[in-house]
Scaffold this active site. Sequence first.
Site, short mmCIF file in Angstrom:
data_model
loop_
_atom_site.label_atom_id
_atom_site.label_comp_id
_atom_site.label_asym_id
_atom_site.label_seq_id
_atom_site.Cartn_x
_atom_site.Cartn_y
_atom_site.Cartn_z
NE ARG A 101 -3.64 0.34 2.07
CZ ARG A 101 -3.36 1.59 2.40
NH1 ARG A 101 -2.28 1.86 3.08
NH2 ARG A 101 -4.14 2.58 2.05
NE ARG A 130 -4.09 1.27 6.22
CZ ARG A 130 -2.97 0.56 6.26
NH1 ARG A 130 -3.04 -0.75 6.28
NH2 ARG A 130 -1.79 1.15 6.26
N PRO A 131 -8.44 4.29 3.26
CG PRO A 131 -9.81 5.93 4.17
CD PRO A 131 -9.26 4.57 4.45
CG ASP A 133 -10.05 10.57 2.59
OD1 ASP A 133 -9.42 9.57 3.01
OD2 ASP A 133 -10.62 11.35 3.36
CG LEU A 134 -7.03 12.28 5.13
CD1 LEU A 134 -6.49 11.89 6.50
CD2 LEU A 134 -7.92 13.51 5.22
CG ASP A 315 2.16 0.03 13.32
OD1 ASP A 315 2.95 0.69 12.65
OD2 ASP A 315 0.98 -0.16 12.99
NE ARG A 407 3.44 -6.60 3.44
CZ ARG A 407 2.40 -5.81 3.16
NH1 ARG A 407 1.20 -6.32 3.16
NH2 ARG A 407 2.58 -4.53 2.91
C1 EPZ Z 1 1.32 4.10 8.43
O1 EPZ Z 1 0.23 3.69 7.64
C2 EPZ Z 1 2.11 2.84 8.70
N1 EPZ Z 1 2.59 2.27 7.44
C3 EPZ Z 1 1.24 1.84 9.44
O2 EPZ Z 1 2.04 0.71 9.75
C4 EPZ Z 1 0.76 2.47 10.74
O3 EPZ Z 1 -0.09 1.58 11.41
C5 EPZ Z 1 0.02 3.79 10.43
O4 EPZ Z 1 0.88 4.66 9.68
C6 EPZ Z 1 -0.42 4.52 11.69
O5 EPZ Z 1 0.70 4.80 12.48
C7 EPZ Z 1 3.68 2.80 6.86
O6 EPZ Z 1 4.26 3.75 7.33
C8 EPZ Z 1 4.14 2.15 5.56
P1 EPZ Z 1 -2.35 6.66 8.37
P2 EPZ Z 1 -0.71 4.82 6.93
O7 EPZ Z 1 -2.50 7.35 7.06
O8 EPZ Z 1 0.12 5.97 6.49
C9 EPZ Z 1 -7.05 6.94 7.99
C10 EPZ Z 1 2.59 -1.56 9.89
O9 EPZ Z 1 2.10 -2.49 10.54
N2 EPZ Z 1 -6.77 7.59 6.70
O10 EPZ Z 1 -1.67 7.38 9.48
O11 EPZ Z 1 -1.56 4.16 5.92
C11 EPZ Z 1 -6.64 5.47 7.98
O12 EPZ Z 1 -7.67 4.68 7.44
C12 EPZ Z 1 1.69 -0.57 9.19
O13 EPZ Z 1 3.83 -1.34 9.76
C13 EPZ Z 1 -7.82 8.22 6.03
O14 EPZ Z 1 -8.96 8.22 6.49
O15 EPZ Z 1 -1.61 5.27 8.16
C14 EPZ Z 1 -6.41 5.21 9.44
O16 EPZ Z 1 -7.66 4.98 10.06
C15 EPZ Z 1 0.22 -0.92 9.35
N3 EPZ Z 1 -7.56 8.82 4.83
C16 EPZ Z 1 -5.84 6.52 9.96
O17 EPZ Z 1 -6.22 7.51 9.01
C17 EPZ Z 1 -6.30 8.85 4.30
O18 EPZ Z 1 -6.14 9.45 3.22
C18 EPZ Z 1 -4.33 6.54 10.08
O19 EPZ Z 1 -3.80 6.16 8.83
C19 EPZ Z 1 -5.26 8.22 4.99
C20 EPZ Z 1 -5.52 7.61 6.20
#
Ligand code: EPZ
Length: 434
Positions: A101, A130-131, A133-134, A315, A407
Amino acid sequence: MDRIRITGGVPLEGDIPISGAKNAALPLMVASLLTDEPLRLSNLPHLVDISTLANLLTSLGVDIVMEGDADDGGHIGRVLTLTCGALSGTTAPYDLVRRMRASILVLGPLLARAGRARVSLPGGCAIGTRPVDLHLAGLTELGAELDLTDGYIEARAPRGLKGSVVRFPKVSVGATENVLMAATLAEGETVLENAAREPEIGDLANCLVAMGARIDGVGTDRLVVAGVPRLSGARYRVMPDRVETGTFAVAAAITGGDLTLRHADAGPVGAVTEVMERAGVEVTAETGGLRVRRDGAGIAAVDVTTQPYPGFPTDMQAQVMALMAFGDGAAVITETIFENRFMHVPELARMGADITVTGSAATVRGVPELKGAPVMATDLRASVSLVLAGLAATGDTLVSRVYHLDRGYERLVPKLVACGARIERIPARGEAGA
Ligand code: EPZ
């Protein structure tokens, strides 16, 4: 598919080298798209996700040379030099993005470098929808024109990106990274408000600054970027993996052992070590690492709520739940970041854990022992929580679908074997139903 067999009951003792952080390495590798000069990254972990991203970057025209493994006393950190002399494409195809992703992170840099990008929507995964949109809203604020067609994001910035104020309504690690990288080459100033503060973003920002970017407020939720016409190459060492650090800290605690986590940095794991200490685990920062031990004391039940950094990391939620399964009393673990991150619960229950889930809260009533059982990995961090439970359970635990572990955990089995764990990887037998 390979499986892992663990025979529990051995207190782990010894040293574990902590690898470079997966969630820092991925955006750092993507940053190579922002310059036509070599970006040399050291201390990269050997992980499937790193290889997957390397394949994607190569398909976009990044030349990647592995300069062998820098071995500083048993810790093998991979060294890659990534050079994007010229882009050969601006499309991130579905078959690569669906596997990793974080590929969505190429969107901002491609827009900044080439003014266009075609990136597959990543789709959801086991822990949530995992949208993105942001990500899209932030890049649109910088002047990108985005359309969604056939599951792809078609992005253009024909007149280049223009600095602006990007206010994130919700903290997002990936969206912050995408917009931050794009902003470094945008015209004028960009302010990111309510930016994520995870240490991996600090690592990315520090590397971008080494490449010539102008970024203020690193480590805070307000990043101010003054766009520059171009970035140069750099040499950068990836930070140690704080989630791996937390995971092995739980391994010491759950087995009643004594581990020294070499290269671990205490700062980024503060919220985790604070919970461990309240649970009765001794954590001491030593030169070159972190020592974690529990000798005989019980495990106190500690309530945990996951939050964006510097709060308790999502995590580490599954791992601390495995520890609380052995706790003295009931601990309430609340997951506020992802909507479906309790898939380890039914698997831990198969081992005898007493856990009740109500919405985003799991009540874990500690039991004196868990019994080894066949269990199934479902996502990266859930998988490792099953390994941790198996290390402390009575009897054998057989974890299937261990590709999830590959992974995010480099050489997990050898690192644990070196500390006395009775754990082995069983290759797939090859016939159907293996
Ligand atoms: C990063 O994912 C990490 N992955 C994740 O680690 C980690 O759990 C997460 O940050 C939170 O700390 C990497 O860095 C590669 P977010 P990311 O955008 O960037 C929502 C692991 O196990 N959201 O901070 O995808 C989302 O659905 C992985 O190593 C939106 O709504 O996380 C979630 O509920 C898993 N719209 C929240 O925000 C968006 O456009 C936080 O997501 C983006 C996210």
